[in-house]
Scaffold this active site. Structure first.
Site, PDB file in Angstrom:
ATOM      1  CB  VAL A  11      45.272  26.897  35.676  1.00  0.00           C
ATOM      2  CG1 VAL A  11      45.397  25.470  35.169  1.00  0.00           C
ATOM      3  CG2 VAL A  11      44.114  27.725  34.878  1.00  0.00           C
ATOM      4  CD  GLU A 153      42.005  25.909  32.342  1.00  0.00           C
ATOM      5  OE1 GLU A 153      40.895  25.683  33.014  1.00  0.00           O
ATOM      6  OE2 GLU A 153      42.094  27.102  31.614  1.00  0.00           O
ATOM      7  CE  LYS A 209      39.807  26.820  28.484  1.00  0.00           C
ATOM      8  NZ  LYS A 209      40.868  26.942  29.388  1.00  0.00           N
ATOM      9  CG  PHE A 254      27.116  29.151  29.490  1.00  0.00           C
ATOM     10  CD1 PHE A 254      28.269  29.981  29.458  1.00  0.00           C
ATOM     11  CD2 PHE A 254      27.242  27.924  30.089  1.00  0.00           C
ATOM     12  CE1 PHE A 254      29.414  29.812  30.203  1.00  0.00           C
ATOM     13  CE2 PHE A 254      28.326  27.535  30.870  1.00  0.00           C
ATOM     14  CZ  PHE A 254      29.353  28.441  30.873  1.00  0.00           C
ATOM     15  N   GLY A 258      22.467  39.495  30.191  1.00  0.00           N
ATOM     16  CA  GLY A 258      23.076  40.244  31.144  1.00  0.00           C
ATOM     17  C   GLY A 258      24.201  41.069  30.621  1.00  0.00           C
ATOM     18  N   GLY A 262      33.483  38.342  31.049  1.00  0.00           N
ATOM     19  CA  GLY A 262      34.813  38.932  30.985  1.00  0.00           C
ATOM     20  C   GLY A 262      35.724  37.902  31.631  1.00  0.00           C
ATOM     21  CB  CYS A 265      39.004  32.105  30.342  1.00  0.00           C
ATOM     22  SG  CYS A 265      40.161  31.529  31.321  1.00  0.00           S
ATOM     23  CE  LYS A 328      32.556  32.491  37.494  1.00  0.00           C
ATOM     24  NZ  LYS A 328      33.012  31.156  37.220  1.00  0.00           N
ATOM     25  NE  ARG A 335      43.073  37.453  35.587  1.00  0.00           N
ATOM     26  CZ  ARG A 335      43.851  36.222  35.550  1.00  0.00           C
ATOM     27  NH1 ARG A 335      44.801  36.136  35.084  1.00  0.00           N
ATOM     28  NH2 ARG A 335      43.092  35.163  36.223  1.00  0.00           N
TER      29      ARG A 335
END
Length: 441
Positions: A11, A153, A209, A254, A258, A262, A265, A328, A335
């Site tokens: 970030v 963010e 958030k 979204f 699958g 992960g 966040c 991704k 992570r």
């Protein structure tokens, strides 16, 4: 304007480079000297599309520099963004705020001597609701004229630069008109392009958030729950998701069945939100998030089970190729990577596992040294009994299934991300299985 960015991880580094790109003078601050050295040389310490060139240009232009000194940061500017991590607390779902508190506590003693009368400390870290209020009280003991605002963010790794420069909205929780006005001035170049500015109180900004991430996580787990139903009924989850997404009240984004989510966040944010709700005596309000988390984790187990079935019921003396290590695509972040969690579980159950990823091999090797890695897809798949497609990199969608069939021992693939063309793979002689899809081959 002059501003500092405290914390130069994903970030912070992106925010610092983008703020310099739109014309501000920026000082990045971090306690990691190796990271500061790399950034000062214009080298991002992680892979993020578009960041490298922007960072180097900003450094070369003199609009962006870096330091390890909070005293220097206090002298440099009157606006300080806190972008440090809030990982999951060990042994608990709650967020660990020690880095946030250390950043504010480290900055605070230098503010009275900074030469600035009205200092604004702006949080961008994802925190439990009520953090801004607590930090404000903490800050006032040393710097009574300093204010705290919250500006969450909404970056997606792999799209972080674009999300910063062309955001869908900018949310600012400020306690005064003066603080709001400063934030509007800072983001003026983005607001001029039509970006929506949503002004609210700090508590609401903090909640935006975690509420947004919780909603997105719920959509992902919902469609994966539907995939489980499709598996036992013969229905097609992709057709189901398409039909659902055509409803404007739901939308298609979204709704991608699958392996699940992960990264750093969504998993820890929904757990921290549930933990904070419990602290507030409102645990029942978000009790469903426990199930969202369970459904998401279950997809990893289901993928392992399916791979074992296709390997003949056991992984002993079997070779498994894994396509994907990052959590991704367009990122080297491993992570809480579902792909690596699956790969390591299969390894521990007796298989020889070779992993390929376009960008994340070095990070994956550091996190899972017992796994084997290959720099080419063909080498990862050599003599494989089962191939697992676990991270949806565009490179994998463009693979030639006929050519790949010549290097494997058995042309069998699990498309755990539901992005490969089943007709093309089946025509090339492959058995393809995917969650929630009718059996192919």
């Amino acid at each position: 304007m002059r501003l500092t960015v405290i914390g130069t991880g994903y970030v912070g580094a992106v925010h610092a480079a983008c703020m310099a790109d739109i014309g501000h003078d920026v000082l990045g601050v971090d306690i990691d000297t190796d990271r500061i050295t790399a950034l000062a040389a214009g080298r991002p310490p992680f892979f993020e599309p578009g960041l490298s060139g922007m960072l180097k240009a900003a450094v070369d232009a003199g609009r962006l520099r870096f330091t390890t000194s909070l005293a220097e940061a206090a002298r440099f500017a009157d606006t300080h963004f806190v972008c440090v991590g809030t990982p999951q607390r060990p042994g608990s779902g709650a967020a660990d705020l020690s880095h946030v508190e250390a950043a504010v506590d480290g900055l605070a003693p230098h503010l009275p001597r900074s030469g600035y009368e009205r200092v604004l400390v702006v949080g961008k870290s994802t925190v439990p609701v009520g953090t801004a209020s607590r930090l404000s009280a903490r800050l006032r003991t040393t710097a009574p004229d300093a204010e705290v605002a919250w500006n969450p963010e909404f970056l997606r790794e792999g799209c972080a630069v674009r999300d910063t420069l062309s955001p869908e909205r900018i949310v600012v929780g400020a306690g005064s008109a003066r603080a709001e006005a400063r934030m509007r001035e800072l983001y003026a170049p983005l607001l001029a392009t039509g970006t929506r500015f949503i002004a609210t109180d700090p508590a609401t900004a903090e909640l935006v958030k975690v509420a947004s991430n919780s909603f997105l996580a719920t959509k992902i787990s919902f469609v994966n729950a539907m995939a489980e139903i499709c598996d036992v009924t013969g229905a097609d989850v992709l057709a189901l998701a398409e039909a659902m997404g055509a409803d404007s009240r739901i939308g298609p984004r979204f709704l991608s069945p699958g392996l699940g989510f992960g990264g750093s966040c969504l998993p820890k944010d929904i757990r921290a939100f549930a933990a904070r709700a419990e602290e507030l005596g409102q645990g029942e309000s978000v009790a469903f998030l426990r199930q969202v988390d369970e459904i998401n984790t279950r997809q990893r187990t289901r993928t392992v089970d399916l791979a074992r079935q296709l390997a003949g019921g056991s992984f002993a003396e079997r070779s498994v190729a894994v396509l994907g290590a990052a959590f991704k695509p367009c990122s080297d972040d491993v992570r809480d990577s579902p792909a690596l969690a699956v790969a390591d579980t299969i390894r521990r159950q007796g298989a020889q596992v070779r992993v390929h990823d376009p960008e994340a091999v070095d990070n994956a090797r550091a996190a899972f040294p017992a796994l084997q890695f290959a720099l080419e897809v063909s080498k990862a798949c050599e003599h494989a009994d089962v191939v697992l497609h676990l991270t949806e990199w565009p490179q994998y969608r463009d693979l030639d299934p006929a050519a790949l069939a010549t290097v494997v021992r058995s042309p069998t693939i699990v498309d755990a991300r539901n992005t490969l063309d089943p007709v093309a793979w089946r025509s090339a002689g492959w058995t393809l299985r995917a969650p929630g899809r009718p059996r192919l081959g």
